[in-house]
Each structure stands twice: as C-alpha cells, then as structure tokens.
Design a protein around this motif. Sequence first.
Motif, mmCIF file in Angstrom:
data_model
loop_
_atom_site.group_PDB
_atom_site.id
_atom_site.type_symbol
_atom_site.label_atom_id
_atom_site.label_comp_id
_atom_site.label_asym_id
_atom_site.label_seq_id
_atom_site.Cartn_x
_atom_site.Cartn_y
_atom_site.Cartn_z
ATOM 1 N N ALA A 1 0.824 -1.207 0.000
ATOM 2 C CA ALA A 1 0.000 0.000 0.000
ATOM 3 C C ALA A 1 0.863 1.264 0.000
ATOM 4 N N THR A 2 0.383 2.257 -0.738
ATOM 5 C CA THR A 2 1.108 3.524 -0.827
ATOM 6 C C THR A 2 0.201 4.696 -0.458
ATOM 7 N N GLY A 3 -0.874 4.915 -1.217
ATOM 8 C CA GLY A 3 -1.775 6.029 -0.956
ATOM 9 C C GLY A 3 -2.840 5.670 0.058
ATOM 10 N N SER A 4 -4.101 5.970 -0.300
ATOM 11 C CA SER A 4 -5.178 5.738 0.661
ATOM 12 C C SER A 4 -5.487 4.258 0.858
ATOM 13 N N THR B 1 -3.465 2.313 2.064
ATOM 14 C CA THR B 1 -2.869 2.063 3.383
ATOM 15 C C THR B 1 -3.917 2.234 4.475
ATOM 16 N N LEU B 2 -4.684 3.322 4.390
ATOM 17 C CA LEU B 2 -5.717 3.601 5.389
ATOM 18 C C LEU B 2 -6.835 2.569 5.314
ATOM 19 N N PHE B 3 -7.230 2.201 4.104
ATOM 20 C CA PHE B 3 -8.305 1.225 3.947
ATOM 21 C C PHE B 3 -7.903 -0.126 4.524
ATOM 22 N N VAL C 1 -2.080 9.389 5.261
ATOM 23 C CA VAL C 1 -2.157 9.061 3.837
ATOM 24 C C VAL C 1 -1.261 10.004 3.043
ATOM 25 N N ARG C 2 -0.424 9.423 2.209
ATOM 26 C CA ARG C 2 0.417 10.241 1.333
ATOM 27 C C ARG C 2 -0.437 10.948 0.294
ATOM 28 N N CYS D 1 -9.880 5.704 -0.200
ATOM 29 C CA CYS D 1 -10.339 5.684 1.194
ATOM 30 C C CYS D 1 -10.174 7.077 1.777
ATOM 31 N N THR D 2 -11.273 7.805 1.831
ATOM 32 C CA THR D 2 -11.280 9.146 2.411
ATOM 33 C C THR D 2 -11.355 9.047 3.934
#
Length: 438
Positions: free
Chosen positions: A259-262, A264-266, A296-297, A309-310
């Motif tokens: 995971a890199t962007g959102s 990761t959060l999801f 989140v990056r 994933c907001t």
Amino acid sequence: MPDPNELLRTARERTPSRRAPGEQMSRAELAEAVCGWLWETTETKYELDGHYIAKLERGAVRWPGAAYRAGLRFVLNVVDDADLGFVAPGGLAGTDPEPGTSSMLGLEDDLVQAGDESVALLALAEESNVGDLTVEQLHADIVRITQQYLRTPTRPLYIRARAIRDRAFRLLAGRQPPSQTRDLYAAGGWALTLLAWISVDLGRPDVAESHTRTAWACAEAAESDDLRAWVRATQHTAAFWQDDFARATTYAQDGLQYATGSSTLFLASVAAVDLARTGRHAEAREALTIAKRTTVRTDVPELGGPFLCTPERAEGIWSDTHLALGEAQRTLEHADRGIAQFEAAPHAVRNFGSERMVRLQQAKAHLQLSDLDGATEAVSVVLTTPVEYRVRPLIHRISEVAALTRLSRHATDPKARALHDSIRVFTRHPASRATPSK
C-alpha cells in the motif's frame, strides 16, 4: 388530469442556463445536458428531449427510467429522486415499480461468464512475454468508471469495464513494444478489479474471486504496488462478504506491504474489523490504534470511487470495528463524525455508497443504546436510496438493522415495528431487480 410535478419544474428553473447567462435552464437544454452526461459516464446514447421533460413536469410520467433519474439528479444537483418529485408506483419513493422486470436482467449469467473468462485469461497474464502499447485511453476510461460507480446505472459501467479488460488482453496477445508491457497489464488488472468489486456489490463475491486471481497476476506482471494493494483490498472484501473473516484478515495484512496512498488507510482499517469479527479483540484494538494513526500520502494518484479511502470512509470502518467490539457509544461517535464529513464533501466526489453503510452503523449503535428515534432517523435517509443503487452489501446491512429491531427490548414497541416493516419493503427490491433504464 395528473398533478404537475412542481418540484422538478422548480429545480430546473433554479438551475442557470449554460447557454444564456442570467436565464434559467430550458427543458430542451436540460434534456441535452442529461444526455451529454449519460454519454460521458456510460458511453450509451439516450434520446431524451424537451418534450419528455415537459411530460415529466406535467406529471404524466412520475417514475422515469433509472438512467434518466440519475442524469436529472446530477444536472439539477439533488441527492434523492424525491427531491425531483419522482414517486414509484405504489406511492413509495425509491421502490421498484416493476419487480418482474430489470435493467440488470440476465446480468447474473453475465457475472458468472465474465468470471469464467477471467480465469481463462490467467495463463496469459502469468506467462505472456508479449509487449504492450500506450494505454492512456484505457486508463482514462478506468478512472471515469471508478468515479461514476454507484452514481450512474451499474450495467453500462460493468459492460465498459469488461470491454477494457478484453481490449487490454487482445493487445497483450499481439506484438507491442516490451517497454510498455507494464502499462497494459496494469490497465487489464484495474479493469478486472473493477469487475470484481461490481460482482461483490451484485451479490456474487465468489465470482469476484475469479477476477481477482487474474488481476493479481496482472499486478505482478505490471510490478504495480498500488494495483497489488487494491487487488488485496478487493480480495479482502470478497472474503468478508462470504463471512470468511480469517481469510479477509490475511488479504488485508498482506496488502499493507504494497500500500502507498489511501489503500494504506483502507487496509489498516479493515484489518481491525476482520480481527474483531474473528474474536481476536486485543489484536483488533492494536490494529485499530495503528489505523487511526495512519497518515495518507498525498503525492500518490488515486482513481476514486471504491479505490479511494477518504477520512469519512475510514471513520465508517472504525465505527464497524467498535461495533464488533461491543462498544456502541464509540461506534456512534465515529459514525456521526463520518456522516458529518460525507455531508460536507462536494456533491461531485461524495461517496454515497459508503455513506449509506455508515448511516446503518449509526442505526445499529442507536438501537443498541435503545434510541429508536435516532435509529429511525438514520435509516430514513437510506430508505430513499434509488433501486439501482441497492447493492447486496447494503441490503445485508439494513437487514441486520431490521433484525435488531426484533430483539426483546424493542419487540413490542410500535416504533420498532414500523422501522422493521419499512426495511422489509426496502429489501424486496435490491439492485439486481432494478427498473429498466430508458
């Protein structure tokens, strides 16, 4: 003589003309704008004209097709069909007027066939050393589908995703420059992942897994960590909706290494839900703490829709975790915060699918806290969901809310019975039996 649809007329008249500054939008211009939006989002040509808009405003037609309703909601900037005076036969806004007919008719067979086709492509994805060509248009089409998902009728988007998948593999079967192979595999992988997500939402997570196996092979061939992460997220989702929470946990935890962007959060958030549902509460609390601290990056491009994933989507997942841990008050805190963020989001990017699920978390928490009025208020918004967006996970979750109303502490309360009955009406009309698009 039918009553005029004053809500629709008023909505049109308050919408500025795009041609004549200072003027209101005409019926013909509204029809043209709706057709333009439908072409932009579905690549399907519709024949809506000003005469049909006039019929709608006269009240001669009270329940236009799903595609027209979606287009009118978008152009006139409203959320619900009821805001435009659209009422399904039987008087219940948002219910299915013709249960025996469907814009998704035959899609069950399509889902299974598409899954089988994806399996057949697995060998090519794993073994092909054929080159690739520039696929900018394919990627642009993928972005458009993700951003319109659950905002326009599903069937045209499903067909488009399938076409992208097939075109990508046709190109891979040819002779393209090897330097561009990764881009083409990525396009095919994203299309497959979209097909998998749609399959889950239409109640076939088993078919989704057929797509994700080949999508994973594409991600490997493309050497794309972002695609790997979202394939794992989709595999988690397919396992989750088959109540296989242990396998869902494995997918979520494995996906985190890519995971890199959102994503990761999801993945960090859903891992906490999975652990809680398997009874590993101490690990779930630890995972939840990590998820809430995740940053989140912002330099990673995001596709949108299910692949974004907001913060508000994460709040909803955290509320689900607290619910599984038996913490109703914490569930409500996160759900309330998530709903406030959803409501503050611009209409064009607001994720209504995730928002509905969070509202049901609100309802569950209110019921566990014996607050029937709060539960009814939360569910009432979901009950306005147009039929074409009543995906299977939504039906599943709202059915759980109905089950909570039958608990002994609520069983004799008239408010609980009324809530239960309204949900029963809602669940009779899932998205797979939506009205024909016209």
